[in-house]
Design a protein around this motif. Structure first.
Motif, PDB file in Angstrom:
ATOM      1  N   GLU A  57       0.804  -1.223   0.000  1.00  0.00           N
ATOM      2  CA  GLU A  57       0.000   0.000   0.000  1.00  0.00           C
ATOM      3  C   GLU A  57       0.836   1.273   0.000  1.00  0.00           C
ATOM      4  O   GLU A  57       0.295   2.367  -0.088  1.00  0.00           O
ATOM      5  CB  GLU A  57      -0.922   0.013   1.227  1.00  0.00           C
ATOM      6  CG  GLU A  57      -1.809  -1.207   1.349  1.00  0.00           C
ATOM      7  CD  GLU A  57      -2.730  -1.384   0.140  1.00  0.00           C
ATOM      8  OE1 GLU A  57      -3.261  -0.369  -0.361  1.00  0.00           O
ATOM      9  OE2 GLU A  57      -2.910  -2.532  -0.295  1.00  0.00           O
ATOM     10  N   LEU A  58       2.134   1.143   0.117  1.00  0.00           N
ATOM     11  CA  LEU A  58       3.026   2.286   0.263  1.00  0.00           C
ATOM     12  C   LEU A  58       3.264   2.978  -1.079  1.00  0.00           C
ATOM     13  O   LEU A  58       3.676   2.330  -2.041  1.00  0.00           O
ATOM     14  CB  LEU A  58       4.359   1.778   0.816  1.00  0.00           C
ATOM     15  CG  LEU A  58       5.243   2.690   1.594  1.00  0.00           C
ATOM     16  CD1 LEU A  58       4.520   3.273   2.805  1.00  0.00           C
ATOM     17  CD2 LEU A  58       6.462   1.925   2.055  1.00  0.00           C
ATOM     18  N   PRO A  59       3.005   4.284  -1.164  1.00  0.00           N
ATOM     19  CA  PRO A  59       3.340   4.998  -2.408  1.00  0.00           C
ATOM     20  C   PRO A  59       4.858   4.955  -2.640  1.00  0.00           C
ATOM     21  O   PRO A  59       5.636   5.106  -1.698  1.00  0.00           O
ATOM     22  CB  PRO A  59       2.864   6.426  -2.147  1.00  0.00           C
ATOM     23  CG  PRO A  59       1.901   6.338  -1.024  1.00  0.00           C
ATOM     24  CD  PRO A  59       2.344   5.159  -0.196  1.00  0.00           C
ATOM     25  N   LYS A  60       5.254   4.719  -3.857  1.00  0.00           N
ATOM     26  CA  LYS A  60       6.663   4.605  -4.212  1.00  0.00           C
ATOM     27  C   LYS A  60       7.082   5.782  -5.088  1.00  0.00           C
ATOM     28  O   LYS A  60       6.245   6.343  -5.742  1.00  0.00           O
ATOM     29  CB  LYS A  60       6.926   3.306  -4.976  1.00  0.00           C
ATOM     30  CG  LYS A  60       6.515   2.014  -4.386  1.00  0.00           C
ATOM     31  CD  LYS A  60       6.438   1.293  -3.516  1.00  0.00           C
ATOM     32  CE  LYS A  60       5.952  -0.001  -3.115  1.00  0.00           C
ATOM     33  NZ  LYS A  60       4.585  -0.099  -2.790  1.00  0.00           N
ATOM     34  N   PRO A  61       8.351   6.116  -5.098  1.00  0.00           N
ATOM     35  CA  PRO A  61       9.476   5.533  -4.399  1.00  0.00           C
ATOM     36  C   PRO A  61       9.498   5.916  -2.914  1.00  0.00           C
ATOM     37  O   PRO A  61       8.861   6.876  -2.486  1.00  0.00           O
ATOM     38  CB  PRO A  61      10.695   6.078  -5.133  1.00  0.00           C
ATOM     39  CG  PRO A  61      10.242   7.343  -5.753  1.00  0.00           C
ATOM     40  CD  PRO A  61       8.778   7.173  -6.034  1.00  0.00           C
ATOM     41  N   VAL A  62      10.297   5.126  -2.157  1.00  0.00           N
ATOM     42  CA  VAL A  62      10.337   5.246  -0.704  1.00  0.00           C
ATOM     43  C   VAL A  62      11.754   5.597  -0.252  1.00  0.00           C
ATOM     44  O   VAL A  62      12.725   5.001  -0.740  1.00  0.00           O
ATOM     45  CB  VAL A  62       9.905   3.927  -0.037  1.00  0.00           C
ATOM     46  CG1 VAL A  62       9.902   4.059   1.479  1.00  0.00           C
ATOM     47  CG2 VAL A  62       8.545   3.476  -0.545  1.00  0.00           C
ATOM     48  N   LEU A  63      11.848   6.540   0.672  1.00  0.00           N
ATOM     49  CA  LEU A  63      13.124   6.896   1.286  1.00  0.00           C
ATOM     50  C   LEU A  63      13.109   6.428   2.737  1.00  0.00           C
ATOM     51  O   LEU A  63      12.232   6.815   3.510  1.00  0.00           O
ATOM     52  CB  LEU A  63      13.350   8.410   1.228  1.00  0.00           C
ATOM     53  CG  LEU A  63      14.645   8.926   1.865  1.00  0.00           C
ATOM     54  CD1 LEU A  63      15.875   8.328   1.175  1.00  0.00           C
ATOM     55  CD2 LEU A  63      14.692  10.450   1.825  1.00  0.00           C
ATOM     56  N   PHE A  64      14.051   5.559   3.096  1.00  0.00           N
ATOM     57  CA  PHE A  64      14.217   5.079   4.464  1.00  0.00           C
ATOM     58  C   PHE A  64      15.336   5.892   5.099  1.00  0.00           C
ATOM     59  O   PHE A  64      16.328   6.205   4.434  1.00  0.00           O
ATOM     60  CB  PHE A  64      14.656   3.605   4.466  1.00  0.00           C
ATOM     61  CG  PHE A  64      13.630   2.635   3.994  1.00  0.00           C
ATOM     62  CD1 PHE A  64      12.989   1.789   4.899  1.00  0.00           C
ATOM     63  CD2 PHE A  64      13.312   2.513   2.645  1.00  0.00           C
ATOM     64  CE1 PHE A  64      12.060   0.855   4.468  1.00  0.00           C
ATOM     65  CE2 PHE A  64      12.381   1.591   2.209  1.00  0.00           C
ATOM     66  CZ  PHE A  64      11.750   0.762   3.117  1.00  0.00           C
ATOM     67  N   TYR A  65      15.215   6.183   6.404  1.00  0.00           N
ATOM     68  CA  TYR A  65      16.318   6.865   7.078  1.00  0.00           C
ATOM     69  C   TYR A  65      16.490   6.396   8.517  1.00  0.00           C
ATOM     70  O   TYR A  65      15.569   5.898   9.149  1.00  0.00           O
ATOM     71  CB  TYR A  65      16.154   8.390   7.034  1.00  0.00           C
ATOM     72  CG  TYR A  65      15.170   8.955   8.029  1.00  0.00           C
ATOM     73  CD1 TYR A  65      15.591   9.369   9.287  1.00  0.00           C
ATOM     74  CD2 TYR A  65      13.826   9.097   7.712  1.00  0.00           C
ATOM     75  CE1 TYR A  65      14.694   9.890  10.216  1.00  0.00           C
ATOM     76  CE2 TYR A  65      12.924   9.621   8.620  1.00  0.00           C
ATOM     77  CZ  TYR A  65      13.365  10.020   9.872  1.00  0.00           C
ATOM     78  OH  TYR A  65      12.474  10.527  10.783  1.00  0.00           O
ATOM     79  N   CYS A  66      17.719   6.564   8.993  1.00  0.00           N
ATOM     80  CA  CYS A  66      18.085   6.363  10.399  1.00  0.00           C
ATOM     81  C   CYS A  66      19.235   7.343  10.660  1.00  0.00           C
ATOM     82  O   CYS A  66      19.373   8.319   9.930  1.00  0.00           O
ATOM     83  CB  CYS A  66      18.457   4.904  10.682  1.00  0.00           C
ATOM     84  SG  CYS A  66      19.833   4.280   9.709  1.00  0.00           S
ATOM     85  N   ARG A  67      20.063   7.100  11.654  1.00  0.00           N
ATOM     86  CA  ARG A  67      21.138   8.050  11.944  1.00  0.00           C
ATOM     87  C   ARG A  67      22.092   8.181  10.764  1.00  0.00           C
ATOM     88  O   ARG A  67      22.387   9.269  10.298  1.00  0.00           O
ATOM     89  CB  ARG A  67      21.912   7.648  13.199  1.00  0.00           C
ATOM     90  CG  ARG A  67      22.951   8.702  13.602  1.00  0.00           C
ATOM     91  CD  ARG A  67      23.826   8.256  14.748  1.00  0.00           C
ATOM     92  NE  ARG A  67      24.646   7.107  14.422  1.00  0.00           N
ATOM     93  CZ  ARG A  67      25.750   7.126  13.677  1.00  0.00           C
ATOM     94  NH1 ARG A  67      26.183   8.270  13.186  1.00  0.00           N
ATOM     95  NH2 ARG A  67      26.415   6.035  13.433  1.00  0.00           N
ATOM     96  N   SER A  68      22.580   7.047  10.262  1.00  0.00           N
ATOM     97  CA  SER A  68      23.561   7.079   9.172  1.00  0.00           C
ATOM     98  C   SER A  68      23.050   6.451   7.877  1.00  0.00           C
ATOM     99  O   SER A  68      23.692   6.585   6.842  1.00  0.00           O
ATOM    100  CB  SER A  68      24.823   6.340   9.599  1.00  0.00           C
ATOM    101  OG  SER A  68      24.551   4.950   9.723  1.00  0.00           O
ATOM    102  N   GLY A  69      21.952   5.729   7.946  1.00  0.00           N
ATOM    103  CA  GLY A  69      21.437   4.973   6.807  1.00  0.00           C
ATOM    104  C   GLY A  69      21.747   3.487   6.897  1.00  0.00           C
ATOM    105  O   GLY A  69      21.185   2.683   6.153  1.00  0.00           O
TER     106      GLY A  69
END
Length: 113
Positions: free
Chosen positions: A85-97
């Motif tokens: 159900e997630l619209p794409k494209p998707v950017l994931f993030y955390c402290r450094s990746g």
């Protein structure tokens, strides 16, 4: 912002701020997934502030935190449920990746995304 494109629909990066969301949108992303737990660092913006900034730009945001050094099976399962159900494209993030890249790698390896 230092982006790493992992697939056509998936990129990862380090910590985002609310101000970064306009750039994220301009780069064509439709969704953002946060893999960094709130409160990990005193100078880190809370996910709620990033989500609010994203909502103003019509970016979908989700919170799938991964503690530093932990395994990701629960997050892989949550991503599996969310992915269709997630619209794409998707950017994931955390402290450094790095945690985001590990999550994506685990999901891709198991064929879940």
């Amino acid at each position: 912002m230092d982006l790493s494109k992992l697939t056509q629909d998936i990129s990862v990066t380090g910590q985002l701020t609310p101000k970064d969301m306009a750039l994220v949108k301009s780069l064509g992303f439709a969704s953002v997934i946060c893999n960094r737990p709130d409160g990990e660092s005193a100078d880190q913006p809370l996910f709620e502030s990033i989500s609010s900034a994203g909502a103003l730009l019509d970016l979908e945001t989700h919170y799938l935190p991964i503690s530093s050094g932990s395994q990701v099976p629960e997050q892989v399962h949550a991503l599996k449920e969310l992915w269709p159900e997630l619209p794409k494209p998707v950017l994931f993030y955390c402290r450094s990746g790095a945690r985001s890249a590990a999550l994506v790698d685990a999901a891709l390896t198991t064929g879940l995304v």
